[in-house]
Each structure stands twice: as structure tokens, then as C-alpha cells.
Design a protein around this motif. Structure first.
Motif, PDB file in Angstrom:
ATOM      1  N   LEU A   1       0.546  -1.471  -0.390  1.00  0.00           N
ATOM      2  CA  LEU A   1      -0.094  -0.133  -0.115  1.00  0.00           C
ATOM      3  C   LEU A   1       0.721   0.885  -0.228  1.00  0.00           C
ATOM      4  CD1 LEU A   1      -2.830  -0.737   2.832  1.00  0.00           C
ATOM      5  CD2 LEU A   1      -3.355  -0.675  -0.243  1.00  0.00           C
ATOM      6  N   SER A   2       1.909   1.200  -0.167  1.00  0.00           N
ATOM      7  CA  SER A   2       2.643   2.256  -0.017  1.00  0.00           C
ATOM      8  C   SER A   2       2.978   2.982  -1.411  1.00  0.00           C
ATOM      9  CB  SER A   2       4.502   1.588   0.731  1.00  0.00           C
ATOM     10  OG  SER A   2       5.497   0.964   0.194  1.00  0.00           O
ATOM     11  N   ASP A   3       3.497   2.230  -2.523  1.00  0.00           N
ATOM     12  CA  ASP A   3       3.324   3.009  -3.635  1.00  0.00           C
ATOM     13  C   ASP A   3       2.667   3.312  -4.015  1.00  0.00           C
ATOM     14  OD1 ASP A   3       1.683   0.657  -4.454  1.00  0.00           O
ATOM     15  OD2 ASP A   3       3.257  -0.416  -5.266  1.00  0.00           O
ATOM     16  N   THR A   4       2.226   4.760  -5.054  1.00  0.00           N
ATOM     17  CA  THR A   4       1.222   5.100  -5.908  1.00  0.00           C
ATOM     18  C   THR A   4       1.171   4.330  -7.338  1.00  0.00           C
ATOM     19  OG1 THR A   4       1.899   6.850  -4.704  1.00  0.00           O
ATOM     20  CG2 THR A   4       1.431   7.227  -6.402  1.00  0.00           C
ATOM     21  N   ILE A   5      -0.306   4.024  -7.435  1.00  0.00           N
ATOM     22  CA  ILE A   5      -0.824   3.180  -8.205  1.00  0.00           C
ATOM     23  C   ILE A   5      -1.473   4.426  -8.998  1.00  0.00           C
ATOM     24  CG2 ILE A   5      -0.349   1.479  -7.824  1.00  0.00           C
ATOM     25  CD1 ILE A   5      -3.761   2.037  -6.795  1.00  0.00           C
TER      26      ILE A   5
ATOM     27  N   GLY B   1      -2.442   6.662  -3.566  1.00  0.00           N
ATOM     28  CA  GLY B   1      -1.036   6.594  -2.963  1.00  0.00           C
ATOM     29  C   GLY B   1      -0.722   7.771  -2.579  1.00  0.00           C
ATOM     30  N   PRO B   2       0.699   7.702  -1.480  1.00  0.00           N
ATOM     31  CA  PRO B   2       1.229   8.696  -1.066  1.00  0.00           C
ATOM     32  C   PRO B   2       2.214   9.699  -1.852  1.00  0.00           C
ATOM     33  CG  PRO B   2       2.287   6.884  -0.662  1.00  0.00           C
ATOM     34  CD  PRO B   2       1.491   6.336  -1.396  1.00  0.00           C
ATOM     35  N   LYS B   3       2.299   9.266  -3.107  1.00  0.00           N
ATOM     36  CA  LYS B   3       3.327  10.120  -4.085  1.00  0.00           C
ATOM     37  C   LYS B   3       2.198  11.116  -5.600  1.00  0.00           C
ATOM     38  CE  LYS B   3       7.167   7.835  -4.432  1.00  0.00           C
ATOM     39  NZ  LYS B   3       8.000   7.460  -5.948  1.00  0.00           N
ATOM     40  N   SER B   4       1.201  10.977  -5.313  1.00  0.00           N
ATOM     41  CA  SER B   4       0.033  11.573  -6.053  1.00  0.00           C
ATOM     42  C   SER B   4      -0.187  13.025  -6.127  1.00  0.00           C
ATOM     43  CB  SER B   4      -1.637  10.654  -5.329  1.00  0.00           C
ATOM     44  OG  SER B   4      -2.041  10.161  -5.460  1.00  0.00           O
ATOM     45  N   LEU B   5      -0.023  13.406  -4.702  1.00  0.00           N
ATOM     46  CA  LEU B   5      -0.338  14.896  -4.722  1.00  0.00           C
ATOM     47  C   LEU B   5       1.158  15.635  -5.579  1.00  0.00           C
ATOM     48  CD1 LEU B   5      -1.777  17.480  -4.238  1.00  0.00           C
ATOM     49  CD2 LEU B   5      -0.690  17.509  -2.060  1.00  0.00           C
ATOM     50  N   SER B   6       2.003  15.264  -4.844  1.00  0.00           N
ATOM     51  CA  SER B   6       3.489  15.588  -5.566  1.00  0.00           C
ATOM     52  C   SER B   6       3.927  15.756  -7.308  1.00  0.00           C
ATOM     53  CB  SER B   6       4.881  15.073  -4.552  1.00  0.00           C
ATOM     54  OG  SER B   6       5.050  13.719  -5.162  1.00  0.00           O
TER      55      SER B   6
ATOM     56  N   PHE C   1     -11.978   7.105  -2.477  1.00  0.00           N
ATOM     57  CA  PHE C   1     -12.315   6.695  -3.165  1.00  0.00           C
ATOM     58  C   PHE C   1     -11.563   5.403  -2.435  1.00  0.00           C
ATOM     59  CE2 PHE C   1     -12.396   2.611  -5.600  1.00  0.00           C
ATOM     60  CZ  PHE C   1     -13.122   1.895  -5.691  1.00  0.00           C
ATOM     61  N   THR C   2     -10.155   5.815  -1.921  1.00  0.00           N
ATOM     62  CA  THR C   2      -9.458   4.398  -1.931  1.00  0.00           C
ATOM     63  C   THR C   2      -8.599   4.250  -0.198  1.00  0.00           C
ATOM     64  OG1 THR C   2      -7.421   5.375  -2.694  1.00  0.00           O
ATOM     65  CG2 THR C   2      -8.146   4.261  -4.004  1.00  0.00           C
ATOM     66  N   GLY C   3      -8.931   5.481   0.127  1.00  0.00           N
ATOM     67  CA  GLY C   3      -8.524   6.202   1.337  1.00  0.00           C
ATOM     68  C   GLY C   3      -7.078   6.998   1.516  1.00  0.00           C
ATOM     69  N   GLU C   4      -6.704   6.868  -0.454  1.00  0.00           N
ATOM     70  CA  GLU C   4      -5.722   7.906  -0.005  1.00  0.00           C
ATOM     71  C   GLU C   4      -5.844   9.229  -1.071  1.00  0.00           C
ATOM     72  OE1 GLU C   4      -3.003   3.231  -1.028  1.00  0.00           O
ATOM     73  OE2 GLU C   4      -3.655   4.498  -2.595  1.00  0.00           O
ATOM     74  N   ASN C   5      -4.657   9.593  -0.479  1.00  0.00           N
ATOM     75  CA  ASN C   5      -4.186  10.678  -1.513  1.00  0.00           C
ATOM     76  C   ASN C   5      -5.120  10.287  -3.626  1.00  0.00           C
ATOM     77  OD1 ASN C   5      -4.803  12.601  -0.192  1.00  0.00           O
ATOM     78  ND2 ASN C   5      -1.963  13.523  -0.311  1.00  0.00           N
ATOM     79  N   VAL C   6      -5.734  10.634  -3.461  1.00  0.00           N
ATOM     80  CA  VAL C   6      -6.172  10.594  -5.124  1.00  0.00           C
ATOM     81  C   VAL C   6      -6.004  11.637  -5.827  1.00  0.00           C
ATOM     82  CG1 VAL C   6      -8.194   9.220  -6.637  1.00  0.00           C
ATOM     83  CG2 VAL C   6      -7.513   8.068  -4.396  1.00  0.00           C
ATOM     84  N   ILE C   7      -6.045  11.703  -7.223  1.00  0.00           N
ATOM     85  CA  ILE C   7      -5.581  12.554  -7.541  1.00  0.00           C
ATOM     86  C   ILE C   7      -5.917  11.736  -9.138  1.00  0.00           C
ATOM     87  CG2 ILE C   7      -4.590  14.159  -9.628  1.00  0.00           C
ATOM     88  CD1 ILE C   7      -4.269  15.411  -7.061  1.00  0.00           C
ATOM     89  N   GLU C   8      -7.473  12.586  -9.807  1.00  0.00           N
ATOM     90  CA  GLU C   8      -7.895  12.566 -11.251  1.00  0.00           C
ATOM     91  C   GLU C   8      -7.316  13.487 -12.675  1.00  0.00           C
ATOM     92  OE1 GLU C   8     -11.773   9.652 -10.176  1.00  0.00           O
ATOM     93  OE2 GLU C   8     -11.812  11.119 -11.213  1.00  0.00           O
ATOM     94  N   PHE C   9      -6.753  13.419 -13.464  1.00  0.00           N
ATOM     95  CA  PHE C   9      -7.189  14.301 -14.777  1.00  0.00           C
ATOM     96  C   PHE C   9      -7.692  13.604 -15.366  1.00  0.00           C
ATOM     97  CE2 PHE C   9      -4.940  15.025 -18.173  1.00  0.00           C
ATOM     98  CZ  PHE C   9      -5.218  16.976 -17.953  1.00  0.00           C
TER      99      PHE C   9
ATOM    100  N   ARG D   1      -7.792  -1.800  -2.579  1.00  0.00           N
ATOM    101  CA  ARG D   1      -7.050  -0.347  -1.676  1.00  0.00           C
ATOM    102  C   ARG D   1      -8.341   0.165  -0.646  1.00  0.00           C
ATOM    103  NH1 ARG D   1      -2.254   2.446  -3.554  1.00  0.00           N
ATOM    104  NH2 ARG D   1      -0.452   1.184  -4.158  1.00  0.00           N
ATOM    105  N   ALA D   2      -9.931   0.584  -1.006  1.00  0.00           N
ATOM    106  CA  ALA D   2     -10.380   1.193  -1.077  1.00  0.00           C
ATOM    107  C   ALA D   2     -11.498  -0.087   0.540  1.00  0.00           C
ATOM    108  CB  ALA D   2     -11.638   1.068  -1.685  1.00  0.00           C
ATOM    109  N   PHE D   3     -11.266  -1.176   0.121  1.00  0.00           N
ATOM    110  CA  PHE D   3     -11.285  -2.489   0.661  1.00  0.00           C
ATOM    111  C   PHE D   3     -10.045  -2.499   1.821  1.00  0.00           C
ATOM    112  CE2 PHE D   3     -10.436  -6.647   2.209  1.00  0.00           C
ATOM    113  CZ  PHE D   3     -11.669  -7.056   2.826  1.00  0.00           C
TER     114      PHE D   3
END
Ligand SMILES: Nc1nc2c(ncn2[C@@H]2O[C@H](COP(=O)(O)OP(=O)(O)OP(=O)(O)O)[C@@H](O)[C@H]2O)c(=O)[nH]1
Ligand SMILES: [Mg+2]
Length: 447
Positions: free
Chosen positions: A3-7, A26-31, A72-80, A112-114
Motif C-alpha cells: 500500500l506504500s506505492d502510488t498506483i 497513493g502517497p506520491k499522487s499529489l506531488s 475512494f481508496t482512502g488515500e490521496n487520489v488525483i484524477e486528471f 485499496r478501498a477495501f
């Protein structure tokens, strides 16, 4: 699962379309998004901007930031949300993987949401079922499950179980004290209650499973009884050749009939008889196979049959009838006396010439397929759910059959523990990685 990577994946279907959505989690989404857009993104806002690949523009569109845990996943999510061309989308994906995102596997966002407790397993399954729904009823039922209706029914059962287990297990610590008869009656009542709630859940899960796939009915009968005519009348088009020559139909001919938003696949078959013609024989073999897998076998008899017995049916299908059978008396327009139905199977009369009984036939079908219950409240379910509910019922029945006393209390406690495990596996509270893998691998990438 890591779960620590960004998909990252395209959330829209491959191919050309007006809009192409690429989703990061994932954690890097925003950056990654801020690097590519050269903007600072605000949670819950959509920001118009570009995607830069170094200094060239790859695409323009909307950046949307869903900040953890409100995504949705509970993580930082970005949609383009950019332009929906396959090359643009690929280029956008590549720009994101270059910055450290990894292409997601099938269903990985939902998984991930689960895993982040945003949804339980029945809801995750419902997402996929909603996407794959083949009828409006399935859509409605999937939404019921997605909203957690199924999960709450299971949670309620688990709560009842926990309460009973607590009371029962309290006695295990005092093996020298007999159980008070009032408590025994109470336990019995609670077990009976659980038993009936489980049976109700199994019933509704069965209906849910039915909705989750196309229901199959097959039309069988002696040659010339009007099978192909009935198929054509239902389809409202001449799909199958109709002649007065017995043995006209050879292949299986299928039509997906929509009744009240419910998809039912009707299969017309070759007339059943002994034949020396190898082509017809192959047709009959296919008809017999279709009988084996159908949810409902409709045996057609025309005006020549004035009395129908179990033997008439058995002679037709070549075995004693065990599957769901319905009897269709065809050519009602030619009938001179009413048919005597000596079987326990329901009978309906139709005529494709006068259209007598055809409208009623559809309602009758739903009833015989047990699909008339309130579809608005039906949940969508899977065979996996039924198997677990049945396992739970098995343990409860075992517990119920015990003579409740201090010597048997361990066994009863154990049955209740196993019941709870089976139920927890439905919602995913108690589950294995293998199971998760097999569930999520059927999802599309990007979901
Ligand atoms: N009067 C009347 N004739 C019908 C009706 N339905 C079918 N027929 C006639 O019965 C004959 C056989 O019809 P089919 O639909 O081809 O029968 P089938 O069961 O598909 O026959 P096979 O494919 O040979 O097994 C045709 O001549 C039809 O026109 C009906 O409701 N009333
Ligand atoms: Mg035919």
C-alpha cells in the motif's frame, strides 16, 4: 499487497472518447500531479490546467484532488480529466510512471478501498457487478449491495451471534455449574432466530445470484409442437425457421428477452424424437445438454395432448423430471377441450396465431423463476455468498441439534465461532489473500 506505492491507471475505457480520465492513488499522487501541472492543487476543488512533459504540453484538462481519507481508496487520489485519445492517455500515464507511480493491476483501486476499510467485500463485489450488469434489475440490485444493504444484513447476524456467543462462552468458565433452564430456553430461541434469519438471507442471496447472471430457459418438445413459433413470438421477429415439417430446428437458437428490466435467455431447440438423421441427432443432443443447464425447462405440448402426466414429461425429456419444469400448452386456438394436467408442474396455454396468453406468459415466467419478489429491494449476490451462508446455516443447525447442557457447551460455542467466521468471510472481515486475489483479479484495470 503493497500500500506504500502510488498506483496509476486510466479510469476510462480504452479507445477514443470525449474524455480520458487518469487516476492516481497513493502517497506520491499529489506531488506527481503538482509537478506535472506546475500548480498547487486544493482538496475537493477541480483546477483547470495542463500536463507538462518537461516544457512541452501533453494535454489540458481538469485536475481533481481527493485528499486522504476522503477519497475512494482512502488515500490521496488525483484524477486528471483530459482528452480521451489512446495516445494522449498513454502519454499521460507515462509521464506519471516516470515520476514514480506504478501502473495498477485489475481492481487495485477497489482493493485499496477495501483494505483501507472504505468499503467491505460485498460492496467491492457490487462495484464490479454494477459495471458488468446486463439488466436494469441487476443495476438496481448492485446499487443496493453497494449502499451496504447486504453488508448490514450480515452485520446484524454477526451482532446476534456475538451476543449469543458471549452468553454461551460465559458458561465455559464454570464447568461445575449447571446451566439455568431459563437460559437454555433463551439460547434455543436465539438459535432458532438465527436459523430463520440465515434462511431468509440465503433465499434473498439466491435471488441476487440469479440477477447477477442471465437466467436461462429452454423450450423443449416433440417436433412441430410450436417451439420456434413461441421463440419468434417472444422475440417479435422471425429468428427461427418455422415450417409444418417435423424436425425443422436443429441448432440451438437463442434470444435475450427483457421482461420488466430482467434479462432472460430463451433457447429454442430441436424437437425431441428418435431419429436416424445424424444432423438431427446432433441437434437433439444439444437440446438435451441445454436442459441440463437451464434454470427452467419449458416442455411444450400441442393440441394433440389432452392429458399430461409425469410420464408424458419424463418420456419427452428422457429422464424423470428433477429440474424446474413448466408446461406450455401450445396452439390453444386448435384446442377443443381443456387439458388435464396430472403433474405438479404449472401449466400455461398459449397460441402464437391468436397471441392468446402471450402477455400472461411473461408474468408467469417471472413467477416460475421466483423473480417476482420486490426487485427494488433485492441485493446482488454471488455463489460465494450462498456457499458461506449455507456453511453458516450448517453450523447453526448443528448447534441447534445439540442438547444444551454444560457438557455440550464447548461444542456449541465452537459451532457458533465457525458460523461467525463464515459470515465474516462474506464481508471480508475474515478472509485470505487468495480469496481477495481471485475477487479483485476479475475487475477492470482502473477500478
Ligand atoms: N394453429 C396454430 N399453429 C401453430 C401455432 N404455433 C405453431 N404453429 C404451427 O405449427 C407448426 C410447427 O411450428 P414450429 O414452431 O416450427 O414447431 P417446432 O416445435 O419448432 O418444430 P421443430 O423445430 O420441428 O421441432 C407450424 O406449421 C406452425 O405454423 C399456434 O399457436 N397455432
Ligand atoms: Mg423449431
Amino acid at each position: 499487497m503493497n500500500l506504500s506505492d502510488t498506483i496509476v491507471a486510466s479510469a476510462t475505457a480504452p479507445g477514443r472518447g470525449a474524455v480520458g480520465i487518469v487516476r492516481l492513488s497513493g502517497p506520491k499522487s499529489l506531488s506527481i500531479a503538482e509537478t506535472l501541472s506546475k500548480k498547487s492543487l486544493k482538496p475537493r476543488f477541480s483546477t483547470y490546467g495542463y500536463i507538462f512533459d518537461d516544457d512541452t504540453i501533453l494535454d489540458s484538462g481538469l485536475w481533481v484532488f481527493f485528499q486522504a481519507p476522503h477519497s475512494f481508496t482512502g488515500e490521496n487520489v488525483i484524477e486528471f480529466q483530459g482528452h480521451g485519445g489512446p495516445v494522449v492517455v498513454q502519454a499521460v500515464l507515462r509521464s506519471m510512471t516516470k515520476l514514480g507511480a506504478r501502473i495498477a493491476g485489475p481492481g487495485e483501486f477497489s482493493q485499496r478501498a477495501f483494505l483501507n476499510n472504505k468499503i467491505d467485500l460485498t460492496q467491492a463485489e457490487a462495484i464490479n457487478d454494477l459495471i458488468n450488469a446486463t439488466s436494469l434489475s441487476a443495476v438496481k440490485a448492485a446499487n443496493q449491495s453497494l449502499r451496504g444493504v447486504f453488508a448490514s444484513a450480515i452485520h446484524e447476524l454477526i451482532q446476534d451471534l456475538i451476543s449469543l456467543r458471549t452468553q454461551i462462552e460465559a458458561h465455559i468458565d464454570f464447568p461445575d455449574e449447571d446451566i439455568n433452564p431459563v437460559s437454555i430456553d433463551l439460547f434455543k430461541n436465539q438459535l432458532t432466530n438465527l436459523d430463520s434469519k440465515l434462511r431468509t438471507s440465503i433465499q434473498s442471496a439466491r435471488e441476487g445470484v440469479r440477477l447477477n447472471r442471465t437466467t436461462e430457459i429452454v423450450l423443449v418438445g416433440a417436433p412441430n409442437t410450436g417451439k420456434s413459433s413461441l421463440l419468434n413470438a417472444l422475440a417479435k421477429e422471425p429468428l427461427a425457421i418455422v415450417t409444418d415439417i417435423p424436425g425443422t430446428t436443429r441448432d440451438l437458437i437463442r434470444h435475450d428477452l427483457l421482461i420488466d428490466g430482467l434479462e432472460i435467455r430463451v433457447t429454442d431447440t430441436a424437437g425431441l424424437r428418435t431419429t436416424a438423421d445424424p444432423i438431427e441427432e446432433e441437434g437433439i443432443k444439444r437440446a438435451i445438454n441445454a436442459i441440463e443447464t437451464a434454470d427452467l425447462v419449458l416442455c411444450l405440448f400441442d393440441e394433440r395432448y389432452d392429458e399430461i402426466t409425469e410420464k408424458t414429461v419424463a418420456d419427452l425429456i428422457g429422464k424423470s423430471p428433477t429440474t424446474n419444469i413448466g408446461i406450455v400448452k401450445t396452439k390453444q386456438d386448435l384446442q377443443t377441450s381443456s387439458t388435464i394436467n396430472q403433474t405438479e408442474f404449472p401449466l400455461i396455454e398459449v397460441s402464437t396465431v391468436t397471441e392468446f396468453g402471450l402477455e400472461q406468459f411473461k408474468k408467469w415466467l417471472l413467477q416460475e423463476l421466483n423473480l417476482t419478489s420486490n426487485l427494488e429491494t433485492t441485493i446482488l449476490a454471488r455463489d460465494r455468498h450462498i456457499a458461506l451462508l449455507e456453511a453458516a446455516l450448517g453450523y447453526i443447525t448443528q448447534a441447534k441439534n445439540q442438547d444444551i447442557q454444560i457438557e455440550t457447551i464447548d461444542l456449541i460455542a465452537d459451532d457458533l465461532r465457525l458460523t461467525q467466521n463464515a459470515l465474516s468471510e462474506i464481508t471480508g472481515a475474515f478472509t485470505s489473500d487468495d480469496l481477495l486475489g481471485s475477487i479483485f483479479s476479475t475487475f477492470c484495470i482502473g477500478k
